[in-house]
Design a protein around this motif. Structure first.
Motif, PDB file in Angstrom:
ATOM      1  N   LEU A 623      -1.976   4.241 -41.755  1.00 43.35           N
ATOM      2  CA  LEU A 623      -1.548   2.878 -41.432  1.00 43.35           C
ATOM      3  C   LEU A 623      -1.345   2.711 -39.936  1.00 43.35           C
ATOM      4  N   LEU A 624      -0.678   3.684 -39.304  1.00 39.20           N
ATOM      5  CA  LEU A 624      -0.418   3.585 -37.869  1.00 39.20           C
ATOM      6  C   LEU A 624      -1.696   3.668 -37.043  1.00 39.20           C
ATOM      7  N   THR A 625      -2.536   4.648 -37.356  1.00 31.90           N
ATOM      8  CA  THR A 625      -3.745   4.838 -36.547  1.00 31.90           C
ATOM      9  C   THR A 625      -4.738   3.696 -36.751  1.00 31.90           C
ATOM     10  N   MET A 626      -4.897   3.241 -37.988  1.00 26.99           N
ATOM     11  CA  MET A 626      -5.845   2.150 -38.222  1.00 26.99           C
ATOM     12  C   MET A 626      -5.338   0.839 -37.628  1.00 26.99           C
ATOM     13  N   LEU A 627      -4.023   0.613 -37.666  1.00 25.97           N
ATOM     14  CA  LEU A 627      -3.481  -0.598 -37.056  1.00 25.97           C
ATOM     15  C   LEU A 627      -3.700  -0.568 -35.546  1.00 25.97           C
ATOM     16  N   ALA A 628      -3.448   0.596 -34.929  1.00 29.84           N
ATOM     17  CA  ALA A 628      -3.671   0.717 -33.488  1.00 29.84           C
ATOM     18  C   ALA A 628      -5.138   0.498 -33.140  1.00 29.84           C
ATOM     19  N   ASP A 629      -6.043   1.113 -33.916  1.00 25.71           N
ATOM     20  CA  ASP A 629      -7.475   0.950 -33.646  1.00 25.71           C
ATOM     21  C   ASP A 629      -7.917  -0.495 -33.872  1.00 25.71           C
ATOM     22  N   SER A 630      -7.352  -1.156 -34.881  1.00 28.21           N
ATOM     23  CA  SER A 630      -7.728  -2.539 -35.173  1.00 28.21           C
ATOM     24  C   SER A 630      -7.352  -3.463 -34.030  1.00 28.21           C
ATOM     25  N   ILE A 631      -6.126  -3.278 -33.519  1.00 27.98           N
ATOM     26  CA  ILE A 631      -5.694  -4.123 -32.405  1.00 27.98           C
ATOM     27  C   ILE A 631      -6.561  -3.869 -31.176  1.00 27.98           C
ATOM     28  N   THR A 632      -6.870  -2.588 -30.935  1.00 26.14           N
ATOM     29  CA  THR A 632      -7.731  -2.252 -29.799  1.00 26.14           C
ATOM     30  C   THR A 632      -9.110  -2.903 -29.951  1.00 26.14           C
ATOM     31  N   ASN A 633      -9.698  -2.778 -31.141  1.00 24.89           N
ATOM     32  CA  ASN A 633     -11.018  -3.375 -31.384  1.00 24.89           C
ATOM     33  C   ASN A 633     -10.984  -4.886 -31.249  1.00 24.89           C
ATOM     34  N   LEU A 634      -9.888  -5.487 -31.723  1.00 22.29           N
ATOM     35  CA  LEU A 634      -9.768  -6.937 -31.638  1.00 22.29           C
ATOM     36  C   LEU A 634      -9.783  -7.400 -30.189  1.00 22.29           C
ATOM     37  N   PHE A 635      -8.927  -6.798 -29.364  1.00 17.76           N
ATOM     38  CA  PHE A 635      -8.858  -7.238 -27.972  1.00 17.76           C
ATOM     39  C   PHE A 635     -10.153  -6.947 -27.226  1.00 17.76           C
ATOM     40  N   GLU A 636     -10.797  -5.857 -27.565  1.00 19.34           N
ATOM     41  CA  GLU A 636     -12.075  -5.561 -26.920  1.00 19.34           C
ATOM     42  C   GLU A 636     -13.101  -6.637 -27.257  1.00 19.34           C
ATOM     43  N   ARG A 637     -13.113  -7.037 -28.546  1.00 16.92           N
ATOM     44  CA  ARG A 637     -14.063  -8.077 -28.959  1.00 16.92           C
ATOM     45  C   ARG A 637     -13.723  -9.420 -28.336  1.00 16.92           C
ATOM     46  N   VAL A 638     -12.426  -9.770 -28.335  1.00 20.53           N
ATOM     47  CA  VAL A 638     -12.014 -11.050 -27.773  1.00 20.53           C
ATOM     48  C   VAL A 638     -12.295 -11.095 -26.278  1.00 20.53           C
ATOM     49  N   LEU A 639     -12.071  -9.970 -25.581  1.00 23.45           N
ATOM     50  CA  LEU A 639     -12.367  -9.927 -24.152  1.00 23.45           C
ATOM     51  C   LEU A 639     -13.836 -10.210 -23.888  1.00 23.45           C
ATOM     52  N   ILE A 640     -14.691  -9.579 -24.688  1.00 21.60           N
ATOM     53  CA  ILE A 640     -16.135  -9.762 -24.499  1.00 21.60           C
ATOM     54  C   ILE A 640     -16.531 -11.206 -24.777  1.00 21.60           C
ATOM     55  N   ASP A 641     -15.986 -11.766 -25.871  1.00 24.27           N
ATOM     56  CA  ASP A 641     -16.412 -13.101 -26.305  1.00 24.27           C
ATOM     57  C   ASP A 641     -15.865 -14.208 -25.416  1.00 24.27           C
ATOM     58  N   GLU A 642     -14.565 -14.147 -25.109  1.00 19.86           N
ATOM     59  CA  GLU A 642     -13.921 -15.292 -24.483  1.00 19.86           C
ATOM     60  C   GLU A 642     -13.934 -15.252 -22.966  1.00 19.86           C
ATOM     61  N   THR A 643     -14.088 -14.070 -22.378  1.00 21.82           N
ATOM     62  CA  THR A 643     -14.060 -14.016 -20.924  1.00 21.82           C
ATOM     63  C   THR A 643     -15.333 -14.596 -20.322  1.00 21.82           C
ATOM     64  N   GLY A 644     -16.472 -14.212 -20.861  1.00 22.90           N
ATOM     65  CA  GLY A 644     -17.732 -14.725 -20.333  1.00 22.90           C
ATOM     66  C   GLY A 644     -18.268 -13.923 -19.162  1.00 22.90           C
ATOM     67  N   GLY A 645     -17.622 -12.835 -18.802  1.00 19.61           N
ATOM     68  CA  GLY A 645     -18.073 -11.986 -17.707  1.00 19.61           C
ATOM     69  C   GLY A 645     -17.289 -10.692 -17.725  1.00 19.61           C
ATOM     70  N   ASN A 646     -17.644  -9.783 -16.820  1.00 19.11           N
ATOM     71  CA  ASN A 646     -16.942  -8.502 -16.785  1.00 19.11           C
ATOM     72  C   ASN A 646     -16.008  -8.365 -15.595  1.00 19.11           C
TER      73      ASN A 646
END
Length: 1010
Positions: A623-646
């Motif tokens: 539960l702890l490791t998957m929750l941590a990985d999920s949040i990390t994956n979420l922010f990585e995806r949101v950064l890519i999608d919503e920022t529009g640049g690097n």
């Protein structure tokens, strides 16, 4: 009596010695659980010592003073104002230098100049001081700058480098800087390096490196500094930052008599209205609460590990009893009663508990070193190791009690062995203790464990609300006095949890009384002396009352009751799954697999109880490791999608600063595209529903939201709108309705002809049902930056937009925005208005980011941020706050592995005859071992499937309820499969370590003695 006790002790010690391996694995199960208790409680003591040891050092003085919103002066330009307001949402209020002097004078008057005051200078710019770099080495965004009077800071304790030099010696000039160790490590910095700090007009020289823990405590600066890294500057360096005005966000006060801190703080708040003070008394209370909370957490996890080890104790005692049925029969033929046999094995359990607990204390102290680093990262403070006596004593007592409690049921079965087994010594079947007796024993075990748990986690169960308080709340609510049932005064003082546990206790007492009544009637209790019969019946009928009172006194009964129910459900699920696998798993005519499945099915009860230990450990960890990985994956995806640049370029000032940035961007190779963004402060005026020809003002929209029992947070997101370039780098977001903007949306527009500039708005859960649609008109007052704080710029202009698209943010409120969540074309905004802030979204080749940073370093007030740094920051935050819980969960999983090893060892000892027969008919050692590995590999797979499955299910519930399903695509299924594989590996390693010797046993040796 003493003679019997000596006999029990001699016999038990001899049995422990003779049992050899069985005793060893039982001791390891006990030791693993006790080690968890001891290590975690020792860690709790170390945390408490650190947090409550020197509160003056944590507070940096006897009193800490901060500006409150009510303490502001007449205006920002008033030289005599106590507090100057922040310029925008990124900067906080601060004491003016005149305000600092006023408070200093007040202290001098009351303490005859013996009190001392110092302050911390804030960086009230969104770009200045927030990043550091060392040319030709590395750079670091998001750094905490601590600007203080280094000749006197801090009042208590010292900030020293490894050579023992304090700040007053390290910093002697405005251009001297000192790094924290974590910042120096990230930048690979060395003393003497030239350092560039964002927003500074000159370079700095690194004069020293201090431990990261130098800034301890729970102040925001300390926590962020431990996470991001920090540096020290002297207040004289403020003149090197053009955007920074002298001031103070925190004042530190040292009194001649520290005991006067609380009284002085009260008088200070009275003299300077609205200021906020923090004294050492408050810090001590705060840190004590934190220490208690952490201590309760670790004790709960330690108790879980010990209960997991209890499963191994039960398995061991059952095997011990089954292996010694002939011995028990002989003892009964020479005159020992069943109760004496039970007592004999109870003494053996107590001895095992004592030896295992002593071993666990040693292992616990060793394990403390493993957990210390995780706890330090979690608390952002260093801990001093010490061997505390109390955790060791607690571990020994609890270990002995839990061992005795878990060994109770097998000893009851030992007392049921019949003497006629002497005539049939090959019959080792242990008689059942009886369903009714076993049921009563399980309830007794629950009560005993509740008493043990109460001593460890009693404070955790304090509810803080009594029935009397609840009744007072109801009187203040909708009900009238006549509706409230008056309760006796004795009940008003009872905790709500106590009432619940009292009811549970009464229910358990009733359940215990029923089988005892049935058994008593069968044993002839209805005959004999009348008085004796009455006493028996009264004693049984009084059980609900007595155990109900026990529940009131021991609220931990609620925890154990729920735990037993959950464990019972898990046990049944595992039992069913083992049966299904054993019966229906395809063998593909593979004889070894068929034999392994049959063996697993024949001992499915023990297999299910063994897997319980593994399931609990892997569930918590997954539960702890998957929750941590999920949040990390979420922010990585949101950064890519919503920022529009690097790369994000933040520029202080007006559009002129952004124009200079654009000139530099055009000259840097590798810049693929960029979009300019100017963020304006806006005020929503109205939304016109074009289809219904109806206009809703902001007040009407608020009324609609309130009528739907929603919150008004969604309306607040209309307080800012971005003016964006539309050529490239637009956010890649999901639209609820409408479309994205494109380069053709740049105007011009004629409002008289019904032409309005397009806008993309975000729709949140609270604004979803307002009836907003693409094509509707939305009107704002757009404010110029200078209009808020004075100046000659126009205050605002009214602009109407036509809604072109609506971004879907109804699934969750997870987003990453460096500006506003609504945006429109730049040409839609009046040129006369100055934006609050400006930025640029850049898409640049990774290998050219360094060149881009160097080029923009020549533009004053510019802050360059790579999106990957944000992702690294999120990972670091998650790692900091999950490292300690994951280590604790891993400790529980380790205990589960020990239990599995114990079960495998006991199983192979029981099956020595079976193994001998297989080898006698020609099977090689490797094949026998392979069958055992197949069996326990399947068990590990089943345990992992259940444990990880439960963790994933809870994770999905969190996503669907808390995030509206937003994280569903970010569930780390790879991590889930890895954890399931870990369970299989643990089971296989346990099997190899314990079954290798048994698989090499010579057939004649086994068959001769079996």
């Amino acid at each position: 009596m003493l003679e019997k006790l000596r006999f029990y002790l001699r016999h038990s010690i001899n049995d422990l010695r003779v049992n050899g391996q069985r005793t060893l694995f039982a001791l390891l199960c006990i030791a693993a659980g006790v080690a968890a208790i001891v290590s975690l409680q020792t860690l709790g003591v170390m945390i408490e010592d650190t947090l409550t040891g020197s509160v003056q050092e944590s507070n940096r003085g006897d009193i800490r003073v901060e500006p409150g919103s009510a303490s502001r002066g007449r205006s920002a330009d008033d030289e005599d104002a106590l507090v100057a307001p922040g310029d925008d949402e990124f900067t906080t209020d601060k004491f003016t230098m005149a305000g600092v002097e006023r408070i200093r004078e007040w202290l001098d008057e009351r303490f005859d100049g013996e009190a001392a005051l110092t302050y911390r200078q804030p960086f009230d710019s969104m770009t200045s001081g927030v990043s550091v770099s060392i040319p030709d080495k590395s750079n670091k965004p998001f750094v905490i700058g601590i600007v203080v009077e280094t000749d006197i800071y801090p009042f208590y304790g010292e900030v020293q480098d490894d050579d023992g030099r304090p700040l007053s010696e390290l910093i002697n000039a405005p251009t001297d800087v000192v790094f924290s160790q974590n910042l120096a490590d990230e930048l690979d910095a060395e003393v003497g390096d030239i350092v560039q700090i964002s927003g500074a007009s000159e370079d700095f020289t690194l004069r020293g490196i201090v431990p990261t823990s130098a800034e301890g405590g729970f102040e925001e600066t300390s926590l962020l500094g431990a996470l991001l890294g920090y540096y020290y500057l002297d207040v004289s360096a403020v003149s090197l930052f053009p955007d920074i005005e002298p001031g103070a966000d925190v004042l530190y006060i040292r009194l001649p008599d520290p005991d006067e801190a609380d009284r002085t703080a009260t008088r200070l708040r009275g003299a300077f209205f609205g200021v906020e003070t923090t004294t050492t008394t408050q810090i001590r209370e705060q840190n004590t609460q934190v220490a208690d909370a952490v201590n309760q957490l670790v004790v709960v996890m330690g108790l879980v590990s010990l209960l997991i080890g209890g499963i191994g104790i039960v398995n061991t005692m059952l095997v011990v009893v089954s292996r010694r049925t002939t011995e028990i029969a002989v003892l009964k033929t020479v005159g020992l009663e069943g109760e004496q046999i039970t007592l004999l094995f109870m003494v053996e359990s107590v001895l095992m508990g004592l030896l295992g607990s002593l071993l666990g204390v040693v292992l616990g102290w060793a394990a403390t070193f493993l957990l210390k680093g995780g706890a330090e990262a979690f608390l952002a403070q260093s801990l001093t190791f010490r061997l505390a006596l109390e955790p060791a004593v607690t571990g020994i007592i609890v270990g002995m009690l839990v061992t005795t409690i878990f060994g109770f049921l097998p000893t009851i079965a030992a007392g049921q062995v019949r003497p006629n087994l002497v005539l049939r010594p090959s019959d080792t079947v242990v008689p059942r203790a009886g369903r009714l007796r076993s049921f009563v024993v399980v309830l007794v075990v629950m009560l005993a464990l509740s008493a043990v748990a109460q001593g460890l986690i009693g404070d955790l169960l304090a509810s803080g609300q009594t029935i009397g308080e609840s009744r007072d709340d109801s009187l203040r609510g909708r009900r009238t006095t006549e509706d409230v049932v008056e309760l006796p005064e004795a009940l008003e003082d009872l905790d709500m949890i106590q009432i619940a546990t009292g009811g549970i206790g009464a229910f358990l007492g009733l359940l215990m009384a029923i089988p005892m009544l049935i058994g008593g009637i069968g044993a002839g209790w209805t005959r004999g002396n009348l008085l004796l019969r009455i006493l028996r019946w009264l004693g049984i009928l009084a059980l609900p009352v007595l155990i109900g009172l026990f529940g009131v006194a021991v609220p931990a009964l609620l925890l154990m009751f729920v735990t037993f129910i959950i464990v019972g459900i898990l046990y049944l699920i595992l039992l069913l799954l083992i049966w299904l696998v054993g019966r229906f798993f395809p063998t593909f005519r593979f004889v070894d697999l068929k034999l392994a499945l049959r063996s697993m099915l024949s001992t499915k009860g023990r297999a299910a109880s063994t897997l319980l230990a593994l399931v609990v450990g892997v569930f918590t960890l997954s539960l702890l490791t998957m929750l941590a990985d999920s949040i990390t994956n979420l922010f990585e995806r949101v950064l890519i999608d919503e920022t529009g640049g690097n790369v994000i370029v933040l520029a202080a000032g007006s559009r002129d600063g952004l124009d200079r940035v654009e000139e530099r961007l055009d000259s840097v190779e590798g810049v693929n595209s960029y979009a300019a963004v100017a963020t304006y402060s806006t005020e929503l005026i109205s939304i016109k529903d074009v289809s219904a020809d109806r206009t809703l003002t902001r007040g009407a929209l608020q009324s609609r939201i309130r009528a739907g029992e929603g919150d008004e947070w969604g309306l607040y997101t209309f307080n800012e709108v971005d003016a964006r370039g539309l050529g490239s780098n637009l956010p890649d977001v999901k639209f609820l309705a409408g479309r994205q903007l494109d380069p053709s949306d740049t105007g011009p527009w004629d409002p008289d002809a019904g032409e309005y500039p397009p806008i993309v708005i975000s729709i949140w859960p609270s604004t979803k049902d307002l009836g907003i649609e693409p094509g509707d008109l939305i009107t704002f007052n757009v404010h110029g930056a200078q209009s808020i704080f004075g100046g000659s710029q126009p205050r605002s202009e009214r602009v109407t937009f036509r809604i072109a698209g609506m971004v879907d943010r109804t699934g969750s409120q997870v987003s990453v925005n460096f500006s506003a969540t609504n945006y429109a074309p730049q040409s839609a905004f009046p040129d006369a208005l100055t934006p609050n802030r400006v930025s640029a979204i850049v898409d640049v080749d990774e290998d050219q980011i360094g060149a881009l940073r160097r080029e923009l370093s020549h533009v004053p007030g510019v802050f360059v941020l790579e999106t990957r740094f944000l992702n690294d920051l999120i990972n670091r935050i998650i790692d900091q706050f999950t490292s300690f819980p994951i280590l604790v969960a891993a400790l529980a999983l380790f205990t589960g592995g020990v239990v599995i090893a114990n079960s495998v060892a006991l199983s192979t000892l029981e099956r020595r005859r079976e193994i001998g027969i297989m080898k006698a008919v020609g099977l090689q050692r490797e094949r026998v071992l392979g069958m055992l590995l197949l069996e326990y590999g399947l068990m590990g797979f089943i345990g992992g499937l259940i444990g990880v499955g439960i963790g994933a299910t809870i994770l999905l519930l969190i996503f669907s309820v808390g995030m509206g399903g937003e994280l569903g695509t970010a569930v780390p299924w790879g991590t889930a499969l890895m954890l399931m594989g870990l369970c299989v590996v643990i089971a296989l390693v346990a099997a190899i370590l314990t079954a290798w010797g048994a698989s090499g046993e010579k057939p004649l040796n086994v068959l001769r003695y079996e």
